[in-house]
Design an enzyme around this catalytic site. Structure first.
Site, PDB file in Angstrom:
ATOM      1  N   HIS A  36       3.219  -0.389  -4.734  1.00  0.00           N
ATOM      2  CA  HIS A  36       4.636  -0.706  -4.528  1.00  0.00           C
ATOM      3  C   HIS A  36       5.468  -0.741  -5.799  1.00  0.00           C
ATOM      4  O   HIS A  36       6.659  -1.010  -5.751  1.00  0.00           O
ATOM      5  CB  HIS A  36       4.793  -2.035  -3.783  1.00  0.00           C
ATOM      6  CG  HIS A  36       4.354  -3.230  -4.603  1.00  0.00           C
ATOM      7  ND1 HIS A  36       3.053  -3.661  -4.643  1.00  0.00           N
ATOM      8  CD2 HIS A  36       5.039  -4.075  -5.397  1.00  0.00           C
ATOM      9  CE1 HIS A  36       2.959  -4.724  -5.436  1.00  0.00           C
ATOM     10  NE2 HIS A  36       4.157  -4.993  -5.911  1.00  0.00           N
TER      11      HIS A  36
HETATM   12  C1  UD1 Z   1       9.058  -7.486  -5.242  1.00  0.00           C
HETATM   13  C2  UD1 Z   1       8.948  -7.968  -6.675  1.00  0.00           C
HETATM   14  C3  UD1 Z   1       7.621  -7.490  -7.275  1.00  0.00           C
HETATM   15  C4  UD1 Z   1       6.461  -7.925  -6.411  1.00  0.00           C
HETATM   16  C5  UD1 Z   1       6.675  -7.472  -4.972  1.00  0.00           C
HETATM   17  C6  UD1 Z   1       5.586  -8.050  -4.130  1.00  0.00           C
HETATM   18  C7  UD1 Z   1      11.025  -8.147  -8.020  1.00  0.00           C
HETATM   19  C8  UD1 Z   1      11.837  -7.505  -9.047  1.00  0.00           C
HETATM   20  N1  UD1 Z   1      10.010  -7.409  -7.512  1.00  0.00           N
HETATM   21  O1  UD1 Z   1       9.084  -6.074  -5.260  1.00  0.00           O
HETATM   22  O2  UD1 Z   1       7.455  -8.069  -8.564  1.00  0.00           O
HETATM   23  O3  UD1 Z   1       5.276  -7.367  -6.922  1.00  0.00           O
HETATM   24  O4  UD1 Z   1       7.945  -7.955  -4.500  1.00  0.00           O
HETATM   25  O5  UD1 Z   1       5.448  -7.416  -2.904  1.00  0.00           O
HETATM   26  O6  UD1 Z   1      11.245  -9.271  -7.664  1.00  0.00           O
HETATM   27  N2  UD1 Z   1      11.929  -4.513   2.012  1.00  0.00           N
HETATM   28  C9  UD1 Z   1      11.839  -4.554   3.382  1.00  0.00           C
HETATM   29  N3  UD1 Z   1      11.438  -5.737   3.938  1.00  0.00           N
HETATM   30  C10 UD1 Z   1      11.142  -6.842   3.240  1.00  0.00           C
HETATM   31  C11 UD1 Z   1      11.250  -6.778   1.843  1.00  0.00           C
HETATM   32  C12 UD1 Z   1      11.639  -5.602   1.233  1.00  0.00           C
HETATM   33  O7  UD1 Z   1      12.099  -3.589   4.066  1.00  0.00           O
HETATM   34  O8  UD1 Z   1      10.772  -7.868   3.825  1.00  0.00           O
HETATM   35  C13 UD1 Z   1      12.301  -3.213   1.376  1.00  0.00           C
HETATM   36  C14 UD1 Z   1      13.796  -3.053   1.129  1.00  0.00           C
HETATM   37  O9  UD1 Z   1      14.117  -1.718   1.324  1.00  0.00           O
HETATM   38  C15 UD1 Z   1      13.903  -3.395  -0.349  1.00  0.00           C
HETATM   39  C16 UD1 Z   1      12.587  -2.904  -0.924  1.00  0.00           C
HETATM   40  O10 UD1 Z   1      11.638  -3.132   0.112  1.00  0.00           O
HETATM   41  O11 UD1 Z   1      14.994  -2.794  -0.952  1.00  0.00           O
HETATM   42  C17 UD1 Z   1      12.165  -3.620  -2.185  1.00  0.00           C
HETATM   43  O12 UD1 Z   1      12.148  -5.034  -2.015  1.00  0.00           O
HETATM   44  P1  UD1 Z   1      12.367  -6.003  -3.299  1.00  0.00           P
HETATM   45  O13 UD1 Z   1      12.127  -7.421  -2.912  1.00  0.00           O
HETATM   46  O14 UD1 Z   1      13.655  -5.693  -3.971  1.00  0.00           O
HETATM   47  O15 UD1 Z   1      11.260  -5.520  -4.299  1.00  0.00           O
HETATM   48  P2  UD1 Z   1       9.711  -5.262  -4.072  1.00  0.00           P
HETATM   49  O16 UD1 Z   1       9.430  -3.845  -4.354  1.00  0.00           O
HETATM   50  O17 UD1 Z   1       9.311  -5.817  -2.757  1.00  0.00           O
HETATM   51  N1  UDP Z   2      -1.634  -8.724   0.445  1.00  0.00           N
HETATM   52  C1  UDP Z   2      -1.626  -8.949   1.828  1.00  0.00           C
HETATM   53  N2  UDP Z   2      -1.427  -7.887   2.661  1.00  0.00           N
HETATM   54  C2  UDP Z   2      -1.240  -6.613   2.205  1.00  0.00           C
HETATM   55  C3  UDP Z   2      -1.243  -6.393   0.799  1.00  0.00           C
HETATM   56  C4  UDP Z   2      -1.435  -7.477  -0.051  1.00  0.00           C
HETATM   57  O1  UDP Z   2      -1.790 -10.084   2.279  1.00  0.00           O
HETATM   58  O2  UDP Z   2      -1.078  -5.700   3.023  1.00  0.00           O
HETATM   59  C5  UDP Z   2      -1.811  -9.886  -0.468  1.00  0.00           C
HETATM   60  C6  UDP Z   2      -2.899  -9.758  -1.505  1.00  0.00           C
HETATM   61  O3  UDP Z   2      -4.140 -10.198  -1.013  1.00  0.00           O
HETATM   62  C7  UDP Z   2      -2.374 -10.683  -2.600  1.00  0.00           C
HETATM   63  C8  UDP Z   2      -0.869 -10.520  -2.509  1.00  0.00           C
HETATM   64  O4  UDP Z   2      -0.616  -9.983  -1.211  1.00  0.00           O
HETATM   65  O5  UDP Z   2      -2.719 -12.030  -2.307  1.00  0.00           O
HETATM   66  C9  UDP Z   2      -0.328  -9.598  -3.574  1.00  0.00           C
HETATM   67  O6  UDP Z   2       1.022  -9.353  -3.325  1.00  0.00           O
HETATM   68  P1  UDP Z   2       1.754  -8.043  -3.813  1.00  0.00           P
HETATM   69  O7  UDP Z   2       0.778  -6.976  -4.107  1.00  0.00           O
HETATM   70  O8  UDP Z   2       2.828  -7.773  -2.817  1.00  0.00           O
HETATM   71  O9  UDP Z   2       2.512  -8.534  -5.129  1.00  0.00           O
HETATM   72  P2  UDP Z   2       2.103  -8.616  -6.679  1.00  0.00           P
HETATM   73  O10 UDP Z   2       0.878  -9.436  -6.785  1.00  0.00           O
HETATM   74  O11 UDP Z   2       1.950  -7.228  -7.181  1.00  0.00           O
HETATM   75  O12 UDP Z   2       3.299  -9.245  -7.315  1.00  0.00           O
END
Ligand code: UD1
Ligand code: UDP
Length: 361
Positions: free
Chosen positions: A206
């Protein structure tokens, strides 16, 4: 002592759950409030974790949703300020490195409310990562910094943070993992997906650096399709990645693509995978604890201890590099599970001890 905890995005839930549970054992000392910023909002990115992790429902939901960095951060600033004023906590706890973490810490710093940062001190030294900016700035304004590993302490001291603010407590994410592993083991997810232990690859991606460029995403997906010819590949799609794949019409073939998984199912798949390919921070740590080989498609990691422990390896985000790394893995013995010091399931208790000392002052 009134403690307000902030959650916003998927990886926050696993970190906050054990802290709230540990503090709940001292009801005479702690009154806890949970605020959800709403950075993540899909059922499978948020609510499902309240069910799996036994988290209480949030007292406040700020519903900030998605947007550009400025929009999302600004919405958290605007909506968290009145919540903070309403709840009047003695301490605010923020975890990790997402936009909600920095925004809430900043509101606290401006209003003079002490803030504790859990998972402090991690550094990738790559300021093109939004998380690195969030980490650096949150640590500068936090009043208490709870680190998971010695590199965290070293980074903070080098950046001029006073030693007395830093407490190495270990990894709260591993608290959740150790508590829920028995429950994960009883999930039927492998059977449901027709998978055999140690015979499939689990993938999560992601990071904007991997999925926001069509060329890079195509390279990685092409490697996955190639891997899918000889083994099962399981790829729960983060919504950012799902959206990019749809937008550019890059649907990979021959692999299992699915919605994000609930924690217990993901953990079950992680423990039994032949190896994991990821760019997640938390997944690098969980595979280190579990002794599962992990290839991290990134040029750097803020969790170098996962590499020195022998489970994690950085790999360039292109087809050739990924396939070469997989070929090498096939000939290497499985790394031993050798969790770093204090990744033992008791980090949240150590945090609670520190707070009890402050409360009893
Ligand atoms: C965010 C965090 C990242 C973390 C990740 C965990 C920041 C800058 N980034 O990234 O550090 O590793 O979460 O998963 O805070 N969206 C949906 N549904 C949701 C959430 C998001 O559709 O419930 C889509 C939207 O199109 C959105 C995109 O995902 O624009 C990105 O979501 P965002 O929270 O901005 O960043 P992540 O890539 O999720
Ligand atoms: N995770 C989950 N379901 C998924 C992918 C990840 O429950 O489909 C869990 C994973 O075990 C870990 C956490 O989500 O505990 C990690 O989150 P993510 O990768 O979104 O964020 P990051 O750690 O990179 O910030």
């Amino acid at each position: 002592m009134r403690i307000l905890h902030v959650v916003g995005a998927r990886p926050n839930f696993m970190k906050v759950a054990p802290i709230m549970a540990a503090m709940r054992k001292h009801p005479d000392c702690f009154q806890q409030t949970l605020v959800h910023t709403g950075q993540h909002y899909d059922y499978r990115m948020s609510q499902v974790f309240f069910e799996d992790l036994d988290l209480p429902e949030p007292d406040d939901h700020l519903e900030v949703g998605s947007g550009t960095h400025a929009e999302q951060t600004a919405r958290v600033l605007l909506s968290f300020e009145p919540a903070l004023i309403k709840h009047k906590p003695d301490w605010v706890f923020v975890v990790g490195d997402v936009n909600s973490t920095l925004a809430c810490a900043l509101v606290c710093a401006k209003l003079g409310v002490p803030v504790a940062h859990v998972e402090a001190g991690l550094r990738s030294f790559d300021r093109s990562m939004p998380e690195e900016i969030n980490r650096l700035l949150t640590d500068q304004i936090a009043d208490l910094l709870f680190t998971p590993s010695p590199d965290g302490d070293e980074n903070l001291l080098r950046e001029g943070i006073a030693a007395e603010k830093i407490h190495r407590v270990g990894n709260v994410m591993i608290d959740t993992l150790t508590r829920l592993l028995p429950r994960a083991r009883s999930r039927p997810i492998l059977t449901e997906l027709g998978l055999k232990r140690s015979e499939y690859v689990l993938v999560t991606l992601h990071r904007p650096s991997n999925v926001d460029s069509p060329a890079t995403l195509q390279e990685i997906l092409s490697a996955l399709s190639e891997l899918g010819k000889t083994r099962e590949v399981v790829f729960p799609l983060h919504p950012r990645t799902r959206e990019r794949i749809r937008q550019w019409g890059l649907e990979p073939t021959g692999i299992h693509i699915m919605e994000p998984l609930r924690y217990l199912d993901f953990l079950a798949l992680e423990e039994n995978a032949a190896f994991v390919l990821t760019d997640s921070g938390g997944v690098q740590e969980e595979t280190t604890f579990l002794g599962v080989p992990c290839l991290t498609a990134r040029p750097s990691t803020e969790r170098p201890i996962t590499v020195t422990r022998g489970t994690n390896r950085l790999v360039a985000s292109n087809r050739r590099a990924i396939l070469d790394a997989v070929n090498e893995l096939d000939f290497l013995p499985r790394p031993p599970a050798s969790p770093p010091d204090l990744w033992d399931g008791h980090a949240a208790e150590r945090i609670t001890e520190v707070m009890l000392q402050i409360a009893n002052g």
